[in-house]
Design a protein around this motif. Structure first.
Motif, PDB file in Angstrom:
ATOM      1  N   ASP A  31       0.860  -1.185   0.000  1.00  0.00           N
ATOM      2  CA  ASP A  31       0.000   0.000   0.000  1.00  0.00           C
ATOM      3  C   ASP A  31       0.894   1.233   0.000  1.00  0.00           C
ATOM      4  OD1 ASP A  31      -2.232  -1.594   0.182  1.00  0.00           O
ATOM      5  OD2 ASP A  31      -2.621  -1.172   2.306  1.00  0.00           O
ATOM      6  N   GLU A  32       0.461   2.292  -0.692  1.00  0.00           N
ATOM      7  CA  GLU A  32       1.332   3.451  -0.892  1.00  0.00           C
ATOM      8  C   GLU A  32       0.672   4.739  -0.439  1.00  0.00           C
ATOM      9  OE1 GLU A  32       2.430   3.774  -4.996  1.00  0.00           O
ATOM     10  OE2 GLU A  32       3.263   1.737  -5.078  1.00  0.00           O
ATOM     11  N   LEU A  33       1.485   5.634   0.132  1.00  0.00           N
ATOM     12  CA  LEU A  33       1.110   7.037   0.283  1.00  0.00           C
ATOM     13  C   LEU A  33       2.015   7.824  -0.644  1.00  0.00           C
ATOM     14  CD1 LEU A  33      -0.502   9.307   1.745  1.00  0.00           C
ATOM     15  CD2 LEU A  33       1.449   9.465   3.310  1.00  0.00           C
TER      16      LEU A  33
ATOM     17  N   ASN B 247      10.692  -3.505  -7.484  1.00  0.00           N
ATOM     18  CA  ASN B 247      10.320  -2.403  -6.597  1.00  0.00           C
ATOM     19  C   ASN B 247      10.630  -1.051  -7.248  1.00  0.00           C
ATOM     20  OD1 ASN B 247      13.041  -1.995  -6.268  1.00  0.00           O
ATOM     21  ND2 ASN B 247      13.137  -2.912  -4.228  1.00  0.00           N
ATOM     22  N   HIS B 248      10.170   0.008  -6.594  1.00  0.00           N
ATOM     23  CA  HIS B 248      10.335   1.345  -7.181  1.00  0.00           C
ATOM     24  C   HIS B 248      11.808   1.686  -7.380  1.00  0.00           C
ATOM     25  CE1 HIS B 248       6.165   1.577  -5.747  1.00  0.00           C
ATOM     26  NE2 HIS B 248       5.986   2.570  -6.589  1.00  0.00           N
ATOM     27  N   ALA B 249      12.659   1.250  -6.448  1.00  0.00           N
ATOM     28  CA  ALA B 249      14.076   1.627  -6.524  1.00  0.00           C
ATOM     29  C   ALA B 249      14.747   1.079  -7.781  1.00  0.00           C
ATOM     30  CB  ALA B 249      14.806   1.124  -5.276  1.00  0.00           C
TER      31      ALA B 249
ATOM     32  N   ASN C 160       4.973   9.732 -12.913  1.00  0.00           N
ATOM     33  CA  ASN C 160       4.446   8.393 -13.139  1.00  0.00           C
ATOM     34  C   ASN C 160       4.771   7.580 -11.893  1.00  0.00           C
ATOM     35  OD1 ASN C 160       4.160   5.649 -13.915  1.00  0.00           O
ATOM     36  ND2 ASN C 160       4.571   6.150 -16.056  1.00  0.00           N
ATOM     37  N   TYR C 161       3.741   7.021 -11.264  1.00  0.00           N
ATOM     38  CA  TYR C 161       3.903   6.348  -9.977  1.00  0.00           C
ATOM     39  C   TYR C 161       4.129   4.837 -10.119  1.00  0.00           C
ATOM     40  CZ  TYR C 161       3.281  10.891  -8.084  1.00  0.00           C
ATOM     41  OH  TYR C 161       3.494  12.214  -7.792  1.00  0.00           O
ATOM     42  N   GLY C 162       4.237   4.373 -11.364  1.00  0.00           N
ATOM     43  CA  GLY C 162       4.865   3.080 -11.607  1.00  0.00           C
ATOM     44  C   GLY C 162       4.005   1.852 -11.794  1.00  0.00           C
ATOM     45  N   TRP C 163       2.755   1.889 -11.328  1.00  0.00           N
ATOM     46  CA  TRP C 163       1.935   0.699 -11.469  1.00  0.00           C
ATOM     47  C   TRP C 163       1.616   0.429 -12.942  1.00  0.00           C
ATOM     48  CZ3 TRP C 163       0.915  -3.416  -8.836  1.00  0.00           C
ATOM     49  CH2 TRP C 163      -0.156  -4.235  -9.238  1.00  0.00           C
TER      50      TRP C 163
END
Ligand code: CA
Length: 356
Positions: A228-230, A257-259, A238-241
């Motif tokens: 879950d993300e804040l 992962n995002h990194a 762009n938040y990546g999903w």
């Protein structure tokens, strides 16, 4: 009218080390609903509440509940139906109320509409659809949260409808956060000429959207299995999903992962295990002064109220109250009172009261 003080025992869960005393809470029940989704506090007192099956309700300040005529017809299936309700910034003179809902075949599309509220009916007049996600289709994950910016722009979350890939396609209305004029037209100054309503992309299922006291926009979204993300919502990002996540697929398959992909904006806070966030406010009120400057999030799976402190570009969870019921929405009013809306059948609208 039931207006008893519920002597609910509140359990304080361990949170990260914090110098701030946690506030004991009790709850006053105002009204009950069947599968409510969202609420808006009326400036003259009372509430508007949506129920997933399509009912728009008016709750007087004393807790009397009446159905408002003129709500849209909606497709009710799984996670989707009638969703958010929000008042126009000029509601006290215009009476305009905004709603989101899903309607149509093959899973339907997220719709945004507005109409004029006549509390004497009570009814919603002249409801007009002012935006609709294209193309249609999908199943759950409507997103559907509405927030108005300090300059009057209208922001809406549009979920990925459990399809994933559309979130990365700019010309697809799903998996985005939009920035619109009050009449639903794309706002000028948006970043993508070929997707004029889009503000940000790469979103999964954002069920919370709010501005903070300095005009920054915050959203949370549910991860898949974990993650879950804040997110702080910044123009053009762009938040990546579905390409990156701090969670895993429900199958257990890993997701980078995002990194691993610096072109995608990482969350400022992530929850594994999940809290399943729903609803969010920025709190700056007087009733709970120790919460000023924080975000308050409802939790579905976690059955919790979660407080997140935001400072500069950081965010951290500082309080979590186990409410013992799935929380669908959180609201506050000009006096700084805080209200919770439970999820499911016989779900309560509650006012928070400082406990002993
Ligand atoms: Ca993300």
């Amino acid at each position: 009218m039931i207006r008893e003080i519920l002597a609910t025992v509140v359990i304080f869960l361990a949170s990260s080390a914090s110098a701030i005393a946690q506030t004991p809470l009790e709850f006053e029940q105002i009204a009950t609903f069947d599968q409510p989704w969202a609420m808006a506090v009326l400036p003259q007192g009372g509430f508007l509440v949506t129920e997933k099956a399509g009912r728009l309700a008016y709750v007087s300040a004393t807790g009397e509940v009446r159905t408002i005529e003129g709500a849209p017809s909606v497709t009710v299936d799984g996670q989707v139906g009638l969703h958010d309700v929000a008042l126009a910034p000029d509601f006290e003179t215009s009476g305009l109320v905004y709603l989101t809902w899903v309607d149509g075949t093959n899973g339907g599309a997220l719709h945004l509409g507005r109409g004029r509220l006549d509390l004497a009916g009570p009814r919603l007049d002249d409801l007009q659809i002012i935006w609709r996600a294209e193309p249609m289709g999908g199943s759950g994950h409507p997103g559907a949260m509405i927030a108005f910016g300090p300059d009057g722009h209208l922001f809406v979350t549009s979920g990925d409808r459990q399809l994933g890939d559309p979130a990365q396609v700019l010309g697809d209305g799903r998996g985005k956060i939009l920035r619109l004029m009050a009449d639903g037209a794309p706002a000028s100054g948006n970043p993508f000429p070929n997707a004029p309503e889009v503000w940000t992309s790469g979103h999964r299922n954002p069920y919370g959207l709010t501005f903070d006291g300095t005009g920054r926009l915050w959203s949370h979204e549910m991860g898949p299995r974990g993650g879950d993300e804040l997110n702080m919502i910044v123009v053009g990002q762009n938040y990546g999903w579905p390409l990156v996540s701090e969670g895993r697929q429900y199958s257990g398959r890993a997701i980078p992962n995002h990194a691993s992909r610096p072109e995608f904006t990482p969350p400022l806070l992530e929850w594994t295990p999940i809290i399943a966030p729903a609803g969010m406010i920025y709190y700056d009120g007087l009733v709970f002064p120790e919460w000023q400057g924080s975000l308050l999030l409802g939790g579905l799976a976690s059955q919790a109220l979660v407080r997140v402190e935001i400072s500069g570009n950081t965010a951290r969870e500082v309080d979590r109250w186990d409410i013992g019921h799935r929380i669908r929405d959180v609201a506050t009013d000009v006096d700084g009172q805080v209200y919770l809306l439970e999820d499911g059948s016989n779900a309560r609208l509650l006012r928070l009261i400082r406990g002993n």
